[in-house]
Design an enzyme around this catalytic site. Structure first.
Site, PDB file in Angstrom:
ATOM      1  N   HIS A  66       0.492  -1.383   0.036  1.00 54.65           N
ATOM      2  CA  HIS A  66      -0.212   0.208   0.283  1.00 54.65           C
ATOM      3  C   HIS A  66       0.640   1.598  -0.291  1.00 54.65           C
ATOM      4  O   HIS A  66       0.056   2.005  -0.708  1.00 54.65           O
ATOM      5  CB  HIS A  66      -0.854   0.036   1.470  1.00 54.65           C
ATOM      6  CG  HIS A  66      -1.917  -0.982   0.886  1.00 54.65           C
ATOM      7  ND1 HIS A  66      -1.782  -2.238   2.314  1.00 54.65           N
ATOM      8  CD2 HIS A  66      -2.826  -1.255   0.508  1.00 54.65           C
ATOM      9  CE1 HIS A  66      -3.025  -2.586   2.065  1.00 54.65           C
ATOM     10  NE2 HIS A  66      -3.410  -2.644   1.056  1.00 54.65           N
ATOM     11  N   GLY A 115      -9.433  -4.623   1.108  1.00 52.86           N
ATOM     12  CA  GLY A 115      -9.178  -3.335   0.321  1.00 52.86           C
ATOM     13  C   GLY A 115      -8.547  -3.632  -1.106  1.00 52.86           C
ATOM     14  O   GLY A 115      -8.378  -4.506  -2.073  1.00 52.86           O
ATOM     15  N   GLU A 116      -8.721  -2.430  -1.975  1.00 55.59           N
ATOM     16  CA  GLU A 116      -8.603  -2.522  -3.740  1.00 55.59           C
ATOM     17  C   GLU A 116      -7.573  -3.478  -4.101  1.00 55.59           C
ATOM     18  O   GLU A 116      -7.868  -3.996  -5.020  1.00 55.59           O
ATOM     19  CB  GLU A 116      -8.240  -0.975  -3.902  1.00 55.59           C
ATOM     20  CG  GLU A 116      -8.335  -1.409  -5.067  1.00 55.59           C
ATOM     21  CD  GLU A 116      -7.409   0.183  -5.744  1.00 55.59           C
ATOM     22  OE1 GLU A 116      -7.587   0.435  -7.297  1.00 55.59           O
ATOM     23  OE2 GLU A 116      -7.540   1.277  -4.410  1.00 55.59           O
ATOM     24  N   PHE A 117      -6.570  -3.055  -3.125  1.00 56.59           N
ATOM     25  CA  PHE A 117      -5.568  -4.506  -3.307  1.00 56.59           C
ATOM     26  C   PHE A 117      -5.459  -5.474  -3.505  1.00 56.59           C
ATOM     27  O   PHE A 117      -4.985  -6.472  -4.691  1.00 56.59           O
ATOM     28  CB  PHE A 117      -3.832  -3.719  -3.402  1.00 56.59           C
ATOM     29  CG  PHE A 117      -3.483  -2.208  -3.357  1.00 56.59           C
ATOM     30  CD1 PHE A 117      -3.820  -1.862  -5.310  1.00 56.59           C
ATOM     31  CD2 PHE A 117      -3.371  -0.791  -2.709  1.00 56.59           C
ATOM     32  CE1 PHE A 117      -3.240  -0.416  -5.599  1.00 56.59           C
ATOM     33  CE2 PHE A 117      -3.657   0.103  -3.067  1.00 56.59           C
ATOM     34  CZ  PHE A 117      -3.598   0.347  -4.551  1.00 56.59           C
ATOM     35  N   GLY A 118      -6.213  -6.021  -1.810  1.00 57.74           N
ATOM     36  CA  GLY A 118      -6.052  -7.338  -2.283  1.00 57.74           C
ATOM     37  C   GLY A 118      -6.411  -8.428  -3.567  1.00 57.74           C
ATOM     38  O   GLY A 118      -7.290  -9.314  -4.030  1.00 57.74           O
TER      39      GLY A 118
END
Length: 340
Positions: A66, A115-118
């Protein structure tokens, strides 16, 4: 900021691995350095890098992946130290859910992510293993991955061994089931990374704050180092002091998570160059970083000797897995001694 007080934003609500930050406060280590620190908790963990990068907060905590992505997206932050080194991270599930060590057993399942990167990680992994987006359902869970697995809202989800996996193990114990029924498909192995460093938890700074206040950052890290040394020297005593200040953590689950975090605490606080190189490459592979991206970390604010990096990181990971399993079985505080 318009105040002399340094604002520091956690990456989540207070957890066992935040202990060095709070003890640096309660034991007066920040005050010894002439610092006044306001420790803040996020309402939404996904906001942390944006708040720090925009200058609304001076410093904070965030995972390596992140931290890299934040600067690539125009939020200028830099890692100045490490808190939790390479905690095992992967797809968690319960035995009997129909999921096995074969990644393709996730076909038709609901997979949770923080979140988004997951979500980006899940999509990249499933594609790598020959699956299409319609072969699975991705569910955003925030920090509730273990809770959602327990409540059958998802079949599996991305989590950390020393946190969400312990939560699943505690649930299983209450059901009369063996803790070993909590399983993990480690992302470092699935993605052939050679390390779990993308989830290393870092101390990060707003770049403008760092530029204007180098000595404050050095003093902050001296206080954190002293608190970390205290925790590592006497973890039981340190925990008693921590839960006196944070009584909501005075429970069996938090204590067991703390035991499992103990081996991951960075004793030197140094950013590991090899890890940054690997995760920067991984970020480029995930297309969240441009091809010419330069890693945003520095060790120049750490005023003690830098340790040598381990010569065989894959062997170190293998030994750590054995060590953490022993910790799970015995419930002890031990550090893993690795050859240089």
């Amino acid at each position: 900021m318009s105040t002399d007080k340094i604002t520091f934003l956690l990456n989540w609500q207070p957890t066992p691995y935040h202990i060095p930050i709070f003890l640096a406060q309660t034991k007066g280590y920040f005050k010894e350095q002439g610092l006044d620190i306001a420790i803040l908790e996020p309402t939404n963990p996904s906001d942390v890098t944006e708040l720090i990068g925009s200058g609304k907060v001076d410093m904070g905590l965030k995972a390596m992946i992140h931290t890299l992505a934040a600067k690539a997206r125009g939020f200028p932050v830099t890692s100045v130290a490490s808190l939790l080194d390479e905690p095992f991270t992967g797809v968690l599930y319960l035995k009997g859910s129909g999921i096995t060590e074969d990644f393709q057993s996730l076909k038709g399942k609901k997979i949770g992510y923080v979140g988004e990167f997951g979500k980006i990680q899940i999509d990249e992994l499933t594609k790598h293993y020959g699956m299409k987006p319609e072969d699975y359902t991705a569910v955003r869970c925030g920090m509730n991955v273990a809770k959602y697995i327990i409540e059958d809202k998802i079949d599996a989800g991305i989590g950390i061994e020393c946190m969400q996996q312990v939560e699943l193990e505690e649930y299983l114990a209450k059901q009369g089931r063996p803790a070993s029924d909590a399983k993990m498909l480690r992302i470092d192995k699935l993605a052939c990374l050679g390390c779990c460093c993308f989830c290393t938890v870092l101390y990060i700074c707003n770049d403008e704050f760092l530029k204007k206040n180098p000595e404050k950052v050095r003093k902050f890290l001296k206080a954190i180092k002293k608190a970390t040394d205290y925790v590592l020297a006497d973890p039981v005593k340190a925990w008693k002091e921590y839960i006196d200040f944070k009584p909501q953590l005075n429970n069996d689950l938090s204590y067991k998570q703390y035991q499992r975090c103990y081996a991951y605490f960075s004793s030197s606080l140094y950013n590991v160059h090899r890890d940054w190189k690997k995760v920067t490459g991984y970020g480029k592979r995930l297309a969240i970083l441009p091809p010419d991206y330069v890693s945003n970390y520095t060790n120049e604010y750490l005023s003690w000797p830098e340790p040598e990096e381990v010569s065989d990181p894959l062997e170190a990971q293998r030994l750590m897995a054995i060590h953490q399993e022993k910790c799970r079985q015995e419930g002890t505080f031990k550090r893993l001694a690795l050859p240089a």
